[in-house]
Every structure is written in structure tokens, then in C-alpha cells.
Design an enzyme around this catalytic site. Structure first.
Site: not given
Ligand code: CAA
Length: 380
Positions: A243, A362-364
Site C-alpha cells: 500500500r 487495488y491492494e485494498g
């Protein structure tokens, strides 16, 4: 407290800026149109040390810190966010995951090639029914003694078609919930492992995103990462660093669009003067600059936390949440400042606006970052 960069950091940033201008800028519009990214450019990024920025040189990496990582990510992302997502996934999900949690044999066999750019990696967590709800893994890995058999589908996998090494998260014991999840190293070409067609995306179109199918894929036990049941924590710990990379990507997209808008506003004339002299545009520039600087502080703080050995779960989530919001909002403003030209590909800002959206997903997603932050705030 010291807000200045070291001379070494400035050199690293300038090297990344120079590479982005000379190697990534030419052809970026064509690559976006054609949804391609040549292997040659990946090799060049590897030669500059960008594929294993924070990896120990004894494993083929550049041995740089997280501040250097975000500086490189910002500069690449200003020009080509498709290139930078490749760099981010390879660095912070794949290389970091192996370096932090892999065995010495796994590092020797896989990390050294990944860190030098000789091979590329992908991180396979998301599934058709397990995106944000990552503990609901449907992909299974059944323990057969000296090996596992993997079955299932993974979706939206960055570097999905071009990778050599895939870190695959799968459920080994459903009864145990997230404690029954493991992470495995799967090599391209393993029988039963098939790569689906490339996704046709809104943004980061040069990056290679695929669905992956696993049909009775045999993976040796020595390819499991960490102790039995460590897979979910492996994914969470790895994503915390990922992140930071995506936050830096968002910062780069925003600052790239801002720089183009500033330049354009000083050249374009309307009502007898350059448009930056109109308060309507000048105030937009003031807001953009302020928001981007605020995002930069959060991104740098998260990288600094990582370098200091502090917990960075919350700081990386805050950096990603805020920088991705800034990227989305400020690329829209950059298009607006460009007027009709902003809607045309040759001015680059429409691509940056399209690229910005994925940083909120993306990535949360932003909503997941708020879960992480709110839990941290309440826990204290
Ligand atoms: N570090 C270590 N452990 C962690 C952790 C962290 N950062 N976060 C959670 N855990 C642990 C918890 O402590 C818990 O363990 P215990 O039961 O032993 O205490 C366990 O993991 C489960 O955690 P939760 O109870 O918090 O699980 P949850 O179901 O409520 O979900 C979540 C947590 C934060 C929502 C998580 O599911 C999540 O992050 N979801 C988003 C997934 C995501 O980011 N996907 C991105 C895909 S990858 C990608 O995009 C790559 C690409 O190609 C670009």
C-alpha cells in the site's frame, strides 16, 4: 524532524526521473492504446535496480530504503503508471514477501532473479468471490504429504501473463478459517496452471492483468511460505508495504497531472492572458499543489515508518486512502484546466485520470483502508 531529502535520495529520484522521461515517455500513448509493455523496458528497469529496490544486495537487490522506493515510484508514475504497478507488485508484494518470510532456499532460488529483474513476480490473492473479503478464499490447496494440490481461480492478477513466479494464496483447511490459509510459490509452466486472456481495462492499460486457473496443480511442500496456516497473515503483512507503493503511485499520477496542468496554464492564453493569470485557474493550481503536498507527507511518513522499523499498517493505509483520493480528484482538475485538449490523448492528462481510478481499488479499496484505519484508531 527533517523534511529534506539526502543527496543520495535526490540522486535516486533524478535517475528515476531521467529514466521516465527518456525511456517511458516515448510510446506511452501507443502502449496504452495497444495494452502492451515491452520486455525490453522491464529489463532496463531491472538493470537500474528498480525491480528489487529494497532487497538486500546479497539476494540481487539494490539495498535501498523505503523512501527511495517511493521516490522512484512517484517519478515512474508521473509518466507511466503501467510501468510503476509492475515495479510495485514485484518489489513490495513478491520480493518483500519472499525476503521477509521465505526460506533461504526460496530466496536463493527465486528472490535473486526477481530482485535483479531477470524474472518477474505476481501476487495472487483476489478471487471472483474474494476481493475485499480476502479470508473467503475458495482456491484450495490440499496437503498430500510431500506436496499440495491447488485448485481454483484467481482474478485481476497484475503481471498475470508475463510472470515467472506466482505467490498464490489458498485455503488448506476450511474449518480453521483464516488460520487455514497458506501461501505458495507456483512457477509458470507448472502443469494445470493456465493463464486466461488479458483484461481490457479503463486504466493502467499497459500493465498485464489476467485471470489465472489452477486445475490440480502440484506444488512441492518446500514451496509453502512460512509455517502452516501463515498465509493470511503473510498476505496482510505484505499488503501493508504494498500500500505504500500504491500510495506513491497515486502521488506520482497526481503530481504528473499537476505538472502538466501548470505548464499548460502558463502557455495557453484566453481573454488576452495566460490562463494561470485567471483566478479560476490559479486557485485550482493552489488547491492541487496543497493537496498533493499533503499526500506526499502521508506517503513519506509511511515509508519512514517502514524504514524506522515502526508498525506501518495504519500509516500505509492512510497514505493510500488519501493519495488515491488526491490522484482521482486532481487528475480531473488537470483535465479541466486543459479544457478540450484535456480530452485528447496527446496531452496525457486523460490517461492519468483513467490510471488514477485503480489506486482507489487495488491492494485494498478505499473502504478497506478505512476499516484498517478505524480499527487502529479504536484499538488505540
Ligand atoms: N498484519 C498481521 N496480521 C494481520 C494484519 C496485518 N496487517 N491484518 C489482519 N491480520 C490478522 C488479524 O490479526 C487476524 O489474526 P488473529 O485472528 O490471529 O488475530 C487475521 O489476520 C484476520 O484478520 P481480521 O479479523 O481483521 O480479518 P477480516 O476478515 O476482518 O479482514 C481485512 C481484514 C483488513 C478487511 C482484509 O480482508 C483485507 O485487507 N482485505 C483487502 C484485501 C486486499 O487488499 N486485496 C488486494 C488484492 S492484491 C492486489 O491488488 C495486488 C495487485 O495485483 C495490484
Amino acid at each position: 524532524m527533517d523534511f529534506s531529502l539526502t543527496e543520495e535520495h535526490i540522486m535516486i529520484r533524478d535517475a528515476a526521473r531521467d529514466f521516465a522521461q527518456t525511456e517511458l515517455l516515448p510510446g506511452v500513448i501507443e502502449r496504452d492504446n495497444a495494452q502492451t509493455f515491452p520486455d525490453e523496458l522491464v529489463r532496463k528497469m531491472g538493470a537500474l535496480g528498480f525491480m528489487g529496490i529494497m532487497v538486500d544486495p546479497k539476494y540481487g537487490g539494490s539495498g535501498m530504503d523505503a523512501i527511495s522506493y517511493v521516490l522512484i515510484m512517484e517519478e515512474l508514475s508521473k509518466i507511466d503508471a503501467s510501468a510503476s504497478v509492475m515495479v510495485s507488485v514485484n518489489n513490495s508484494l513478491v520480493c518483500y514477501g519472499l525476503e521477509a518470510f521465505g526460506t533461504e532456499e526460496q530466496k536463493q532460488k527465486y528472490l535473486t532473479k526477481l530482485a535483479s529483474g531477470e524474472s518477474i513476480g505476481a501476487f495472487c490473492l483476489s478471487e471472483p468471490e474474494a476481493g475485499s473479503d480476502a479470508t473467503s478464499q475458495k482456491t484450495t490447496a490440499i496437503d498430500k504429504g510431500d506436496h499440495y494440490i491447488i485448485n481454483g481461480t484467481k482474478n485481476w492478477i497484475t503481471n498475470g501473463g508475463r510472470s515467472d513466479v506466482y505467490l498464490v494464496i489458498a485455503q488448506t483447511d476450511r474449518e480453521k478459517g483464516h488460520k487455514g490459509i497458506n501461501a505458495f510459490i507456483v512457477e509458470k509452466g507448472t502443469p494445470g496452471f493456465d493463464i486466461g486472456p488479458k483484461e481490457d481495462k479503463l486504466g493502467i492499460r499497459g500493465s498485464d492483468t489476467h485471470t489465472l486457473q489452477f486445475n490440480d496443480v502440484k506444488v512441492p511442500k518446500e514451496n509453502r511460505i512460512g509455517e502452516d496456516g501463515f498465509g493470511f497473515k503473510f498476505a496482510m503483512k505484505t499488503l501493508s508495504g504494498g500500500r505504500i507503493g500504491i500510495a506513491a503511485q497515486a502521488l506520482g499520477i497526481a503530481s504528473g497531472a499537476y505538472e502538466l496542468a501548470l505548464k499548460y496554464s502558463k502557455e495557453r492564453k484566453a481573454f488576452g492572458t495566460e490562463i494561470c493569470n485567471h483566478q479560476a485557474i490559479a486557485f485550482k493550481l493552489a488547491d492541487m499543489y496543497t493537496e498533493i503536498e499533503a499526500a506526499r507527507m502521508l506517503v513519506m511518513k509511511a515509508a519512514w515508518d517502514k524504514d524506522q522499523g515502526n508498525n506501518y499498517d495504519m500509516s500505509s493505509a492512510m497514505a493510500k486512502l488519501y493519495a488515491s483520493k488526491v490522484a482521482m480528484e486532481q487528475t480531473v482538475e488537470a483535465v479541466q484546466i486543459h479544457g478540450g485538449n484535456g480530452f485528447v490523448k496527446e496531452y496525457h492528462v486523460e490517461r492519468l485520470m483513467r490510471d488514477a481510478k485503480i489506486t482507489q481499488i487495488y491492494e485494498g479499496t478505499s473502504e478497506i483502508q478505512k476499516i484498517v484505519i478505524s480499527r487502529g484508531v479504536i484499538k488505540g
